[in-house]
Motif scaffolding. Structure first.
Motif, short mmCIF file in Angstrom:
data_model
loop_
_atom_site.label_atom_id
_atom_site.label_comp_id
_atom_site.label_asym_id
_atom_site.label_seq_id
_atom_site.Cartn_x
_atom_site.Cartn_y
_atom_site.Cartn_z
N UNK B 283 0.81 -1.21 0.00
CA UNK B 283 0.00 0.00 0.00
C UNK B 283 0.84 1.25 0.00
N UNK B 284 0.26 2.33 0.50
CA UNK B 284 0.86 3.65 0.40
C UNK B 284 0.95 4.29 1.78
N UNK B 322 1.98 9.96 -5.97
CA UNK B 322 1.08 9.36 -4.97
C UNK B 322 0.52 10.41 -4.03
N UNK B 324 -0.04 13.46 -4.59
CA UNK B 324 -1.05 14.25 -5.29
C UNK B 324 -2.36 13.50 -5.45
N UNK B 325 -2.27 12.19 -5.70
CA UNK B 325 -3.45 11.51 -6.22
C UNK B 325 -4.07 10.42 -5.38
N UNK B 326 -3.40 9.96 -4.32
CA UNK B 326 -3.98 8.85 -3.54
C UNK B 326 -4.52 9.38 -2.21
N UNK B 327 -5.76 9.03 -1.93
CA UNK B 327 -6.38 9.46 -0.66
C UNK B 327 -6.22 8.35 0.38
#
Lengths: 452, 452
Positions: B283-284, B322, B324-327
């Motif tokens: 995951x992130x 990531x 910028x774009x992953x919540x």
């Protein structure tokens, strides 16, 4: 002995078809721009004579990549607009610049810069959407690149056309101009669901069906696309008959299970643009859920103003990493009444290579012409040198390309058998001149930006 | 006129301090390995004479990057293990190979390959964690690289040590060996929360406090780390006094608000490893939530067996995209009673450059020595050529580096003023020999894999 134009021997060849195949010490024979045979190098030497023998001893040879969503001319705006809010980026950063500067010269210079970016990173075909498509096509022809040129369609008046009918008419004329071109094809490109009326979309569908033209459109990029009546874009496209294998939908970030069901039923393809989607703050296209429904995936970089380059190697890497590591709550788990198989294996490196090549070719109606290395197809190839600290040792050639290779390892590129990049040097593009013109545009545009 | 060893003039210089600064047509003066001055090129020519004048007319010069989480020797396993399930990857793919092959020779050859990968992509300092750290340190010294060598600590017996006490003793001896080395420092590296007892962690804390040594540990990488009693790792580390500015926690994917609160209160740093975390399906790391609490972020690549390279440029790009774009549902929105400011601006390209350089240096206790270009610091530099189709035009130098540059544009690298890469060629590493040894290891290891 059979005579051919070119024989290319490489340490490894990944032909994409059959899937997962890696050939050691093979050669590709090319005649009149097309692949004649792929066979062990030893046999090639016995069977063929050739005008040109090319040996690449530490390299992998594979099909050139197919970038299915670009706006090449926007390369002139690389780094000029760095907001990560799509709406702000488009309305307050990009559109004012385009309104001020966009003309045929701008499109020619920006497209040549974009094509140089693409060729040097191993792309041999791109699907472009922009105004002044005839200027784009001229540059493609001059640089010996392959492209599928989008014929833009919208209601709004621009410098290129005043009404939806004028866009259609000018676009179809351009289609006629390149009808028999071996390198240039066209596709219909309605700008976005909110930018075209039902009547216009119906005209697009009729033209697409009649001419067997692909249709491409950005869909659900930074918010769910709905019409004024609240109808979801996918419901509307279904009602208008546009959900068919001719449709290539780009972006597709904000989608739900009903959209995916409709997309699957229609047999459409989806151009996944992971870097642009992330950079503009839109999110991640739910690739596992699309795969679970059997939807064909392709890759696109979007424009250099939102990426900020046209590097498909890098795009593959981002896509592969995201598919491994990002979950999509509510979409990843198939509904209990779904017919989808329970356990779809994760995408591996060979899957990503196919997505970046053959899947792209198929979505553009070029599946019989390019995208894999089989006899009869055009010799659209890229050759990547793995003799680097970061790409050795080589246990897994495909994983090396997806996860480790960088763009400057692309040393040779051929389009229809013609070398457009040789040992890292562009052959049909004067790079110094292209960079000089890019700098001139920057001085004009950047100067104007700073005095606003 | 003042005499210096080297003057480097570049089209752009990004010194990192002051934050956001981009200097046009400046030069860096270097004497005895340290930065003497940064000033306009014209003034530099008036003020200094130099043994060596280096001119880089289309390049940006910036601090070399600091990779804060690596296992360089694992470069020998690049592509050998491609599962995207961390547990399976580690237990069934990596550990059996390491048990069979890992020794000092393996570490030497793998580390040299890893250092070649790092230098050629602009990294000048890495924080490494692996067995046989004395072998790692020897290669760092021989290649004139800079590193912070992790002293591994675990309870389990390995070929390097049999008990936690033996790990500690051998590690502290190594620390003593390099106490006055200008290029090599050390840090304590307990393997993971589940691999070390409370008593051992207490000994680690005491040694860290006494010697002012950084401590690094992987935390919450592929699942929430809890002890046998169910105590969360962060609660345990807090209880044992380890949550301090000396701690650099790596990975940090599976964390909740309580972990973030404890991390912030302790003043720890976090080594974000986005590519490894994604590739292994973990995951992130929730970067926006960490930033909202003021936690210092650094970057790390992890090993080439999970990345699959040590390219910090690529890592920065993935991290920036990531963020910028992953919540991160449940973590992105600060709780209503939080003291955190409501509106933290998104990270921009200059922030990412600082994270990849100065923040890393600070987390390793080297904030006064490297990480930015200010007089008195070591001249650890990398120079990147922007004269490429995909990095022109240049509106925004920092965005160009984060989003467009590829690793082979790094043409020169200096560590403590010494050129370790000149015009793309490694000066202290025999690359052909390194690649040859990597191939020998692959033949041994790969052969064994296929006959298993």
């Amino acid at each position: 002995m059979q005579h051919v134009d070119t024989l290319i021997a490489a340490r490894w060849i990944i032909p994409i078809e059959p899937h997962g195949s890696v050939l050691d010490h093979h050669a590709v024979a090319i005649r009149h721009g097309r692949i004649v045979a792929i066979l062990p190098e030893k046999q090639a030497r016995e069977r063929f004579t050739a005008d040109q023998w090319i040996e690449r001893r530490s390299h992998v040879l594979m099909p050139g990549m197919v970038n299915t969503h670009t706006h090449a001319a926007m390369s002139l705006l690389r780094g000029a607009a760095e907001s990560n809010d799509t709406g702000y980026w488009l309305r307050h950063q990009i559109e004012p610049l385009e309104e001020r500067w966009l003309d045929a010269d701008y499109v020619r210079d920006g497209t040549e810069l974009g094509i140089a970016d693409m060729i040097t990173s191993g792309t041999t075909c791109f699907a472009d959407i922009y105004l002044f498509p005839e200027a784009t096509a001229q540059v493609v022809a001059a640089t010996r690149m392959r492209a599928c040129i989008g014929l833009p369609v919208l209601e709004q008046s621009t410098r290129w056309a005043e009404s939806a009918d004028e866009y259609m008419d000018r676009g179809l004329l351009l289609h006629d101009d390149y009808r028999d071109d071996p390198l240039i094809t066209t596709m219909l490109a309605p700008y976005a669901p909110w930018a075209v009326s039902d009547a216009t979309l119906t005209r697009v569908r009729r033209a697409a069906d009649e001419l067997e033209l692909p249709v491409t459109m950005r869909l659900n990029q930074h918010a769910i696309d709905t019409s004024a009546t609240g109808e979801r874009a996918f419901a509307r496209l279904e009602r208008l008959g546009l959900l068919s294998p001719l449709l290539l939908a780009a972006h597709m970030v904000h989608i739900d299970a009903s959209d995916i069901d409709r997309a699957a039923a229609g047999g459409i393809s989806i151009a996944h643009c992971p870097q642009s989607n992330l950079k503009l703050g839109n999110g991640v296209c739910p690739v596992p859920a699309l795969r679970a429904q059997g939807i064909a995936l392709t890759l696109g970089t979007g424009s250099a103003a939102s990426n900020n380059d046209a590097d498909m190697l890098d795009e593959m890497r981002t896509a592969a990493l995201l598919a491994n590591g990002v979950r999509h709550p509510g979409l990843d788990d198939a509904p209990e009444d779904s017919d989808a198989p329970d356990d779809i294996p994760p995408l591996d490196a060979h899957d990503w290579l196919q997505i970046a090549t053959l899947n792209g070719a198929r979505a553009l109606g070029l599946g019989d012409a390019i995208g894999s290395l089989i006899p009869g197809k055009w010799a659209d190839l890229c050759c990547i040198d793995l003799a680097r600290a970061h790409t050795r040792p080589v246990y897994n050639v495909a994983a090396q390309i997806v996860y480790s290779v960088s763009r400057e390892q692309v040393c040779d590129v051929w389009v229809a058998g013609r070398a457009v990049l040789t040992q890292g040097r562009l052959t049909y593009i004067d790079l110094d001149d292209v960079l000089r013109r890019a700098q001139l545009w920057q001085q004009r545009i950047g100067g104007a930006r700073h005095t606003q």
